[in-house]
Write an enzyme that holds these catalytic residues in place. Structure first.
Site, short mmCIF file in Angstrom:
data_model
loop_
_atom_site.label_atom_id
_atom_site.label_comp_id
_atom_site.label_asym_id
_atom_site.label_seq_id
_atom_site.Cartn_x
_atom_site.Cartn_y
_atom_site.Cartn_z
N HIS A 1 0.83 -1.21 0.00
CA HIS A 1 0.00 0.00 0.00
C HIS A 1 0.87 1.26 0.00
CE1 HIS A 1 -3.01 2.97 1.26
NE2 HIS A 1 -2.13 3.33 2.18
N GLU B 1 -6.35 9.02 0.07
CA GLU B 1 -6.51 7.56 0.18
C GLU B 1 -7.53 7.02 -0.81
OE1 GLU B 1 -4.73 5.47 1.63
OE2 GLU B 1 -3.74 6.47 3.32
N SER C 1 -3.39 0.72 -4.61
CA SER C 1 -2.66 -0.42 -4.05
C SER C 1 -3.53 -1.65 -3.85
CB SER C 1 -2.01 -0.04 -2.72
OG SER C 1 -2.99 0.41 -1.79
N HIS D 1 1.29 5.60 -1.85
CA HIS D 1 1.95 6.84 -1.47
C HIS D 1 3.29 7.01 -2.18
CE1 HIS D 1 -1.22 7.47 1.39
NE2 HIS D 1 -1.02 6.25 1.87
#
Length: 297
Positions: A165, A211, A230, A170
Site C-alpha cells: 500500500h 486515500e 494499491s 503513497h
C-alpha cells in the site's frame, strides 16, 4: 498510519474480501486479521518501529521468499489494473516511482528516489500513528510507512495498510510534485492546530482524497487515492461505487469503515480541483473549527 484508520464511524456493515477469489465477508474473517501465524510475523516486523523518531533511518527487513512472492503477485496484477483504472496523473507519476517488479524495496531504496524527485522520504511506522505526528510530519517531507506484507491468501486487498500500500500508493504520489504539494499542505494545517477534533477533520478529508479519491476522465471515474492504487481488487470495482461530487461538508459527514471496500467515494474533475478544495478548507482551520463544524467529541 494515522489514527483515523482505527476509527470506525457508525455506518452500513462493511464487506471485505476474505478469499483469493474475491468472496466478501465480515472483516474479521480476513486472514490478515485472524491468522495467528501471520499476525506473529506482522507484529515482529512492526515492533522494530518502537521508539523510532521521525527521520531516523529505517532498519532493513529480511523478507521471506513467501513475502517476496506476494510482492511479485501483487505487482503483476496491480500494474495491469492501474493501467486500466488509474488516472493519468497517477500513471504519469508511476513512470518514475521506485517500484521494482522482482523484490520488496527497503525504505532506504524508496526514500532515496523520492528525495531526488520531491524531497519526501519514508519514516518507519509499526501501526497506528497519532494524527498530529502522522499528518504533521508531512509538512517536513516525511511519510510514515510500514514494512510488513499483506496476507498471501488474499493479496487483492489488505484491511490495513502494508508495504505494498505504502509503495504502490503513497510512493507513486510522492514521486510527483503535484501530489507532494497536497501532502505538504495537509501537513502544514495539522502542524498549525492541536485540537483532536480538528485534527480528525483533517484526517477525514485526507481519507476521502489522498486515500480514496477519484477523478473523472472521459466520463469515467479513475483512481488517484493510494488505497485504490494499491488494491487490485478494489480499483477494479470503481464502477460499483457511489461516486459523489467533492465537497468538504460531504466528506466530513460521510461515515466510513477502514477495513473493507468503500461504498462511497468522492470525485473531482481534476487534481487542481482537489488542491483548490483542500486549500480553501485547510487555510481556514483553527482550534475552534470543530465547534463551527459541529464536530466536537
Amino acid at each position: 498510519m494515522d489514527d483515523s484508520r482505527a476509527r470506525t464511524p457508525v455506518g452500513p456493515p462493511i464487506r471485505t474480501p476474505v478469499a483469493a477469489d474475491g468472496r466478501l465477508g465480515p472483516a474479521d474473517e480476513h486472514p490478515g486479521l485472524s491468522d495467528a501465524g501471520y499476525l506473529r510475523r506482522r507484529h515482529a516486523i512492526a515492533a522494530r518501529a518502537r521508539g523510532h523518531r521521525v527521520g531516523e533511518p529505517s532498519a532493513p527487513v529480511a523478507y521471506t521468499e513467501a513475502e517476496q512472492r506476494t510482492w511479485r503477485t501483487v505487482h503483476r496484477e496491480l500494474w495491469a489494473a492501474q493501467a486500466e483504472h488509474a488516472c493519468r496523473a497517477a500513471l504519469d507519476a508511476r513512470q518514475d516511482a521506485p517500484i521494482p517488479a522482482d523484490h520488496i524495496p527497503q525504505h532506504a531504496e524508496v526514500g532515496s528516489r523520492l528525495r531526488e524527485l520531491t524531497g519526501f522520504d519514508f519514516t518507519v511506522a509499526g501501526g497506528v500513528v497519532a494524527n498530529k505526528r502522522f499528518l504533521g510530519s508531512m509538512a517536513e517531507g516525511w511519510f510514515h510507512a510500514v514494512q510488513f506484507v499483506r496476507h498471501p491468501a488474499v493479496p487483492l486487498f489488505t484491511p490495513e495498510p502494508d508495504v505494498l500500500h505504502d509503495v504502490f500508493g503513497h510512493g507513486i504520489h510522492l514521486t510527483a510534485p503535484a501530489f507532494a504539494d497536497i501532502y505538504r499542505m495537509i501537513g502544514r494545517a495539522a502542524m498549525r492546530v492541536d485540537d483532536a477534533d480538528v485534527l480528525q477533520m483533517i484526517s477525514d478529508v485526507y481519507w476521502f482524497t489522498l486515500e480514496y479519491g477519484v477523478l473523472a476522465e472521459g466520463g469515467t471515474p479513475k483512481a488517484y487515492g493510494a488505497a485504490l492504487l494499491s488494491s487490485y481488487g478494489e480499483i477494479r470495482r470503481l464502477h460499483r461505487s457511489d461516486v459523489r461530487p467533492l465537497t468538504v461538508d460531504a466528506m466530513l459527514t460521510t461515515p466510513y469503515d477502514i477495513h473493507g471496500y468503500q461504498p462511497v467515494l468522492f470525485g473531482a474533475r481534476s487534481l487542481e480541483e482537489v488542491t483548490d478544495t483542500l486549500h480553501d478548507f485547510l487555510e481556514r482551520l483553527d482550534e475552534d473549527s470543530a465547534r463551527r463544524f459541529r464536530r466536537c467529541s
